[in-house]
Scaffold this motif. Structure first.
Motif, PDB file in Angstrom:
ATOM      1  N   MET A 165       8.228  89.803  54.007  1.00 33.19           N
ATOM      2  CA  MET A 165       9.639  89.518  54.252  1.00 33.19           C
ATOM      3  C   MET A 165      10.439  90.792  54.009  1.00 33.19           C
ATOM      4  O   MET A 165      10.034  91.649  53.219  1.00 33.19           O
ATOM      5  N   ILE A 166      11.546  90.929  54.719  1.00 30.32           N
ATOM      6  CA  ILE A 166      12.456  92.042  54.459  1.00 30.32           C
ATOM      7  C   ILE A 166      13.844  91.487  54.159  1.00 30.32           C
ATOM      8  O   ILE A 166      14.165  90.347  54.520  1.00 30.32           O
ATOM      9  N   GLU A 167      14.653  92.293  53.502  1.00 27.73           N
ATOM     10  CA  GLU A 167      16.020  91.892  53.208  1.00 27.73           C
ATOM     11  C   GLU A 167      16.968  92.678  54.106  1.00 27.73           C
ATOM     12  O   GLU A 167      16.917  93.910  54.139  1.00 27.73           O
ATOM     13  N   LEU A 168      17.816  91.962  54.810  1.00 26.50           N
ATOM     14  CA  LEU A 168      18.773  92.580  55.729  1.00 26.50           C
ATOM     15  C   LEU A 168      20.189  92.144  55.376  1.00 26.50           C
ATOM     16  O   LEU A 168      20.428  90.999  55.002  1.00 26.50           O
ATOM     17  N   GLU A 238      21.713  96.386  58.075  1.00 28.94           N
ATOM     18  CA  GLU A 238      21.249  97.371  57.106  1.00 28.94           C
ATOM     19  C   GLU A 238      19.969  96.878  56.449  1.00 28.94           C
ATOM     20  O   GLU A 238      19.876  95.715  56.053  1.00 28.94           O
ATOM     21  N   TYR A 239      19.006  97.774  56.393  1.00 24.31           N
ATOM     22  CA  TYR A 239      17.700  97.445  55.806  1.00 24.31           C
ATOM     23  C   TYR A 239      17.502  98.247  54.534  1.00 24.31           C
ATOM     24  O   TYR A 239      17.667  99.463  54.524  1.00 24.31           O
ATOM     25  N   GLU A 257      10.353 101.387  68.852  1.00 29.29           N
ATOM     26  CA  GLU A 257      11.195 102.578  68.877  1.00 29.29           C
ATOM     27  C   GLU A 257      10.951 103.491  67.679  1.00 29.29           C
ATOM     28  O   GLU A 257      10.707 104.675  67.836  1.00 29.29           O
ATOM     29  N   ILE A 258      11.056 102.936  66.460  1.00 29.44           N
ATOM     30  CA  ILE A 258      11.013 103.782  65.277  1.00 29.44           C
ATOM     31  C   ILE A 258      10.722 102.933  64.041  1.00 29.44           C
ATOM     32  O   ILE A 258      11.199 101.802  63.932  1.00 29.44           O
ATOM     33  N   GLY A 259       9.903 103.484  63.130  1.00 29.20           N
ATOM     34  CA  GLY A 259       9.786 102.898  61.814  1.00 29.20           C
ATOM     35  C   GLY A 259      11.056 103.178  61.030  1.00 29.20           C
ATOM     36  O   GLY A 259      11.553 104.310  61.034  1.00 29.20           O
ATOM     37  N   LEU A 260      11.596 102.174  60.379  1.00 33.78           N
ATOM     38  CA  LEU A 260      12.902 102.298  59.738  1.00 33.78           C
ATOM     39  C   LEU A 260      12.750 102.673  58.268  1.00 33.78           C
ATOM     40  O   LEU A 260      12.144 101.920  57.495  1.00 33.78           O
ATOM     41  N   SER A 264      18.299 102.259  56.102  1.00 29.62           N
ATOM     42  CA  SER A 264      18.691 102.464  57.503  1.00 29.62           C
ATOM     43  C   SER A 264      19.864 101.551  57.864  1.00 29.62           C
ATOM     44  O   SER A 264      19.935 100.390  57.443  1.00 29.62           O
ATOM     45  N   HIS A 265      20.782 102.098  58.649  1.00 31.17           N
ATOM     46  CA  HIS A 265      21.945 101.361  59.144  1.00 31.17           C
ATOM     47  C   HIS A 265      21.830 101.337  60.665  1.00 31.17           C
ATOM     48  O   HIS A 265      21.909 102.381  61.322  1.00 31.17           O
TER      49      HIS A 265
END
Length: 308
Positions: A165-168, A238-239, A257-260, A264-265
């Motif tokens: 899980m990630i927090e955004l 935002e991550y 596209e890209i690893g964040l 990162s915003h």
């Protein structure tokens, strides 16, 4: 002046090869020069020795310049092929028309069974031009821009491999809205509302509606509902990584596209470069929605009292 049309196709579909041969032959018979990249032509010819007569072969590094002189870009494949063509050619303003050789094919104008009729209408210039809203994506880290991208359907911030899980945090027009744990968040256009955003529980938005969408993916929060904003808004995500092993990735229209990095915003706003489509289906979007999703409409009577 000689008419020219670019043929773009899925490189590994047998039916795309057969469709490309038929389209090239039909265009040539109407004094229209088919244009094809060298890599696509090499794939086409790898199946047999038949080489479409009269086809203009262009080196891949010169394809954009050649496409700029074409009146149409004909894409043979499913939605993924059309999205790749959109990303590649959208800056030119040359109309793109898709012929579906895949499954749902929501972006395509016709099916493979209607190939002959579709080509006839393109040859006769019997089509309308439509602009589809797209997204400009900007990724910042500590105020510095580290990546830019363009998307027709959606940009997605997703958890990386081996991350549970990630927090955004989500914000609209520089104002915070909410923070939640999730699998990711989708930033979509009305065109993309019937794609990934729809699968994640977002609303279907008619393509003539100018709006931006934010759809959380499997969010763990009381308030984590899809949001729909005006076309001039900027949606930001935002991550912030909670531990060193965690990762997140930015995807645009199905391409990585890209690893964040943590902190990162990611911003999504209406692009100054929409996609130009050639439309041969002049019926309402409602009919396309019902047809593509095979929706049951039995029982609808309408204002005249007649069943569908």
């Amino acid at each position: 002046m000689t008419r020219r049309m670019l043929i773009d196709l899925h490189p590994r579909r047998e039916n795309a090869r057969m469709a490309a041969e038929a389209v090239c032959a039909a265009l040539g018979a109407n004094d229209i020069v088919p244009v094809m990249s060298r890599s696509a032509h090499d794939v086409l010819c790898s199946y047999d020795d038949a080489r479409p007569n009269g086809t203009e072969i262009v080196d891949d590094d010169r394809l954009l310049a050649a496409a700029e002189d074409c009146e149409l870009i004909i894409v043979l494949g499913g939605d993924g092929t059309i999205l790749r063509a959109a990303e590649r050619f959208h800056t030119l303003g040359v109309p793109v028309v898709g012929i579906n050789l895949g499954h749902v094919g929501f972006l395509a104008e016709s099916e493979s069974a209607d190939l002959d009729e579709t080509v006839r209408r393109l040859v006769d210039r019997d089509y309308d031009i439509e602009q589809r809203m797209a997204l400009d994506i900007t990724v910042r880290l500590e105020g510095r821009i580290i990546h830019r991208a363009w998307a027709l359907n959606e940009a997605t911030v997703e958890k990386g491999p081996r991350t549970q899980m990630i927090e955004l945090s989500v914000g609209i027009d520089d104002r915070p809205v909410s923070t939640f744990g999730c699998d990711g968040a989708i930033l979509a256009t009305p065109t993309g509302s019937t794609a990934y955003a729809f699968s994640a529980g977002g609303p279907i938005v008619w393509p003539d509606v100018e709006a931006l969408l934010m759809v959380p993916i499997s969010a763990h929060a009381l308030f984590a509902e899809p949001l729909v904003t005006g076309p001039s808004s900027v949606i930001a995500v935002e991550y912030r990584a909670r531990h060193a092993e965690e990762s997140a990735v930015l995807w645009c229209d199905g391409r990585e596209e890209i690893g964040l990095p943590s902190r990162s915003h990611i911003e999504a706003c209406r692009s100054a470069q929409p996609l130009t489509l050639a439309r041969i289906q002049r019926g309402p979007f409602t009919d396309r929605l019902v047809r593509k999703f095979q929706l049951p409409v039995d029982g609808w009577r309408g204002p005249a009292g007649e069943t569908a």
